[in-house]
Design an enzyme around this catalytic site. Sequence first.
Site, PDB file in Angstrom:
ATOM      1  N   ASP A  67      30.843  44.494  51.842  1.00  0.00           N
ATOM      2  CA  ASP A  67      29.391  44.693  51.804  1.00  0.00           C
ATOM      3  C   ASP A  67      28.629  43.382  51.989  1.00  0.00           C
ATOM      4  O   ASP A  67      29.224  42.294  51.937  1.00  0.00           O
ATOM      5  CB  ASP A  67      28.979  45.369  50.488  1.00  0.00           C
ATOM      6  CG  ASP A  67      29.711  44.818  49.275  1.00  0.00           C
ATOM      7  OD1 ASP A  67      30.221  43.695  49.359  1.00  0.00           O
ATOM      8  OD2 ASP A  67      29.762  45.521  48.248  1.00  0.00           O
ATOM      9  N   ASN A 136      28.864  50.556  36.565  1.00  0.00           N
ATOM     10  CA  ASN A 136      28.534  51.993  36.631  1.00  0.00           C
ATOM     11  C   ASN A 136      29.556  52.764  37.471  1.00  0.00           C
ATOM     12  O   ASN A 136      29.309  53.895  37.865  1.00  0.00           O
ATOM     13  CB  ASN A 136      27.114  52.188  37.192  1.00  0.00           C
ATOM     14  CG  ASN A 136      26.953  51.627  38.591  1.00  0.00           C
ATOM     15  OD1 ASN A 136      27.925  51.159  39.188  1.00  0.00           O
ATOM     16  ND2 ASN A 136      25.748  51.676  39.133  1.00  0.00           N
ATOM     17  N   HIS A 138      30.686  51.842  40.463  1.00  0.00           N
ATOM     18  CA  HIS A 138      30.572  51.712  41.921  1.00  0.00           C
ATOM     19  C   HIS A 138      31.742  50.939  42.524  1.00  0.00           C
ATOM     20  O   HIS A 138      32.335  50.081  41.872  1.00  0.00           O
ATOM     21  CB  HIS A 138      29.210  51.144  42.359  1.00  0.00           C
ATOM     22  CG  HIS A 138      28.966  49.691  42.111  1.00  0.00           C
ATOM     23  ND1 HIS A 138      27.792  49.209  41.574  1.00  0.00           N
ATOM     24  CD2 HIS A 138      29.709  48.594  42.360  1.00  0.00           C
ATOM     25  CE1 HIS A 138      27.834  47.896  41.507  1.00  0.00           C
ATOM     26  NE2 HIS A 138      28.992  47.505  41.974  1.00  0.00           N
ATOM     27  N   GLU A 143      26.943  53.397  45.133  1.00  0.00           N
ATOM     28  CA  GLU A 143      26.442  53.666  43.790  1.00  0.00           C
ATOM     29  C   GLU A 143      26.741  55.127  43.399  1.00  0.00           C
ATOM     30  O   GLU A 143      27.059  55.960  44.263  1.00  0.00           O
ATOM     31  CB  GLU A 143      24.932  53.414  43.765  1.00  0.00           C
ATOM     32  CG  GLU A 143      24.545  51.959  44.075  1.00  0.00           C
ATOM     33  CD  GLU A 143      24.760  51.004  42.890  1.00  0.00           C
ATOM     34  OE1 GLU A 143      25.643  51.264  42.050  1.00  0.00           O
ATOM     35  OE2 GLU A 143      24.035  49.997  42.828  1.00  0.00           O
TER      36      GLU A 143
HETATM   37  C1  GLP Z   1      29.151  43.877  43.312  1.00  0.00           C
HETATM   38  C2  GLP Z   1      29.987  44.086  44.578  1.00  0.00           C
HETATM   39  C3  GLP Z   1      31.205  44.926  44.289  1.00  0.00           C
HETATM   40  C4  GLP Z   1      31.930  44.384  43.065  1.00  0.00           C
HETATM   41  C5  GLP Z   1      31.017  44.515  41.876  1.00  0.00           C
HETATM   42  C6  GLP Z   1      31.656  44.062  40.566  1.00  0.00           C
HETATM   43  O1  GLP Z   1      28.242  44.885  43.100  1.00  0.00           O
HETATM   44  N1  GLP Z   1      29.253  44.678  45.639  1.00  0.00           N
HETATM   45  O2  GLP Z   1      32.062  44.930  45.426  1.00  0.00           O
HETATM   46  O3  GLP Z   1      33.112  45.084  42.840  1.00  0.00           O
HETATM   47  O4  GLP Z   1      29.874  43.720  42.130  1.00  0.00           O
HETATM   48  O5  GLP Z   1      31.440  42.702  40.397  1.00  0.00           O
HETATM   49  P1  GLP Z   1      32.094  41.809  39.292  1.00  0.00           P
HETATM   50  O6  GLP Z   1      33.481  41.565  39.716  1.00  0.00           O
HETATM   51  O7  GLP Z   1      31.287  40.542  39.318  1.00  0.00           O
HETATM   52  O8  GLP Z   1      31.988  42.532  38.004  1.00  0.00           O
END
Ligand code: GLP
Length: 237
Positions: A67, A136, A138, A143
């Site tokens: 992304d 959440n 995702h 989402e």
């Molecule tokens: C972002 C990214 C996701 C990632 C998520 C969790 O929203 N787009 O791909 O998995 O964060 O992030 P973290 O590893 O910092 O908890």
Amino acid sequence: MEIIKTKNNDELSAKAAEIIADKVKSMDKPVLGLATGSTPVVTYEKLIEKVKAEEVSFKNVKTFNLDEYIGLSGEHENSYRYFMNDILFNHIDIDLKNTYIPNGLAEDAAEECAAYEALIKAEGPIDLQILGLGLNGHIAFNEPGSSFEGRTQETKLTASTIEANARFFDSMDEVPTTAVTMGIGTILEAKEILLLVQGEAKAEILKEVLNGPVTEDVPGSILQKHPNVTVITDIEL
Ligand code: GLP
């Protein structure tokens, strides 16, 4: 689904780096799907160590990131392109031309999504997809409520995701509210998926992902249906 329980983040990251390196070593032209966020950072550090020790080479590797924020250029320090270059690509022997991340500044986001999807079709399938998990549930920026059949698309971030990601920005107002994300349908076409989940804050959501009903309200729950998923976590389940 195989679940690997580790003592802490360092062990989680060592295991993840080992699985990624083994995949790269086992193929002539591996295609990796990569994730951002805090979770894979130490994994990437360990991969850099392996490249420096000449245990593995990324010369023939192609990568697709999940992304990118809409509205940030690749030079913006909070863009995922900047993050990936800074934290991994600039320190390993990969050709930057072989690292694909959606363009957050594309004039026409829908066109950019279609082009990214076509590129994955042309260069893929993705042999190993690394995933993190949002608080959440995702995956990438899909989402809750996102279709399990979704392809690469523009998406609106939820308030909780904007809040969670605000830690990387100077203020909440600067966090982009939209992004381009690989769709869940696209992600599920990866031959193998490695889900990394770190820290007690994600205990409840991880339990839902692993054992709860498969529902679009918990995007990660669809991984229960994928034939080749490994979960590495330091959470007590
Ligand atoms: C972002 C990214 C996701 C990632 C998520 C969790 O929203 N787009 O791909 O998995 O964060 O992030 P973290 O590893 O910092 O908890």
